[in-house]
Enzyme design. Structure first.
Site, PDB file in Angstrom:
ATOM      1  N   CYS A 173      47.386  20.423  60.824  1.00 56.59           N
ATOM      2  CA  CYS A 173      47.871  19.539  61.886  1.00 56.59           C
ATOM      3  C   CYS A 173      49.395  19.677  62.006  1.00 56.59           C
ATOM      4  O   CYS A 173      49.883  20.783  62.230  1.00 56.59           O
ATOM      5  CB  CYS A 173      47.418  18.107  61.587  1.00 56.59           C
ATOM      6  N   ASP A 230      39.604  21.574  70.630  1.00 55.76           N
ATOM      7  CA  ASP A 230      40.794  20.756  70.355  1.00 55.76           C
ATOM      8  C   ASP A 230      41.330  20.216  71.680  1.00 55.76           C
ATOM      9  O   ASP A 230      41.671  20.987  72.579  1.00 55.76           O
ATOM     10  CB  ASP A 230      41.860  21.621  69.669  1.00 55.76           C
ATOM     11  N   HIS A 262      40.048  19.344  66.876  1.00 56.02           N
ATOM     12  CA  HIS A 262      41.223  19.255  66.011  1.00 56.02           C
ATOM     13  C   HIS A 262      40.795  18.573  64.705  1.00 56.02           C
ATOM     14  O   HIS A 262      39.988  17.655  64.705  1.00 56.02           O
ATOM     15  CB  HIS A 262      42.302  18.411  66.705  1.00 56.02           C
TER      16      HIS A 262
END
Length: 295
Positions: A173, A230, A262
């Protein structure tokens, strides 16, 4: 909207994942007791737990200027020349998932270190329950300071017997963005692995260049692992990054998991996708072996 409260693309991806049933998740009390953050949502009861057998693990402090930065580390017991891999965390602080990843890397033979580089704000990010309350801390971290903190982590690893000639970095991330940034900064880095790290930043004077803008400056090969579903980092943007690196003759590979959102590697979250996560981990291990970080 100020940069402090801007929903960057990694945060958008975190918050726009399809809702999950509460079945199969820990209670909030149990999750906190197990060391997980609550800001990321409910914690899966089947989150991966890596034991410490054969490992030396612990907390330490790394000198950064006049201050001391907390780190969590794990290394093979008795191995004083293990390769060094930095673990760049998400926006949630140094919680159990990041510590577990650190132990997983140690099981592969690495001296893995997760630095808590948001420490200067004096707040424990793992105890913050809402993403909106994390943003003023994580978005205010200057890249120059971040890179200096990572350099200090490497120096500390060397002082502890780690083999910094075999240096790697892995991040998730926001930590995936950190991988790209560090790969453009460090001439000592052998390889990096970026899990769904942003490649384009909002305007922020503290972040002078986004990973995309740094493509010509990449000094180490990077493997980018992304989710086709995502909602914050579109595949088209990943393809632009791939093209920018190729244009500048930089070594990088990308793998996109078509149905993965994600955070697909985050086994403590509802975004976890087992098949994609397990394959991506194998790809990461192979990448580090290919470029001489792991043997």
């Amino acid at each position: 909207m100020s940069i402090e409260t801007t929903m960057t693309s990694d945060v958008v991806g975190l918050t726009k994942v399809a809702p999950v049933s509460r079945r199969g998740f820990m209670s909030a009390t149990a999750a906190v007791a197990a060391g997980y953050t609550l800001a990321a949502g409910p914690v899966r009861a089947e989150a991966i737990a890596t034991d410490t057998s054969g490992l030396q693990v612990g907390d330490a402090k790394v000198k950064v200027g006049s201050e001391e930065m907390p780190v969590y580390f794990a290394r093979p017991a008795g191995n004083t020349k293990a390769p060094v891999i930095i673990v760049a965390m998400e926006i949630f602080g140094l919680h159990e998932y990041i510590k577990d990843v650190t132990r997983r890397l140690a099981k592969l033979g690495a001296f893995a270190i997760a630095p808590d580089y948001y420490f200067r704000k004096g707040v424990d990010l793992t105890k913050i329950g809402e993403i909106k309350d994390l943003l003023p801390v994580v978005n205010a971290k200057p890249d120059a300071e971040l890179l200096s903190d990572l350099d200090a982590t490497v120096v500390w690893a060397g002082s502890q017997g780690g083999d910094t000639a075999r240096l790697g970095i892995i991040g998730f991330c926001r930590g995936g963005r950190t991988v790209w940034e560090y790969a453009a900064h460090s001439g000592a880095l052998k390889a990096g692995v970026a899990f769904y790290g942003t490649v384009v930043d909002p305007a922020n004077p503290l972040w002078p260049k986004s990973p995309m803008q740094l493509a010509p400056e990449m000094k180490a090969p990077v493997l980018g692992l992304y989710g086709g579903a995502d909602t914050g980092i579109p595949v088209a943007q990943v393809e632009q990054m791939k093209a920018a690196l190729a244009e500048n003759k930089k070594t990088a590979e990308f793998k996109i998991y078509p149905d993965a959102p994600h955070g697909f590697h985050a086994d403590y979250r509802g975004s976890y996708r087992k098949d994609a996560a397990e394959d991506a981990w194998k790809q990461a291990e192979a990448w580090f072996k290919k470029y001489g970080v792991l043997s």
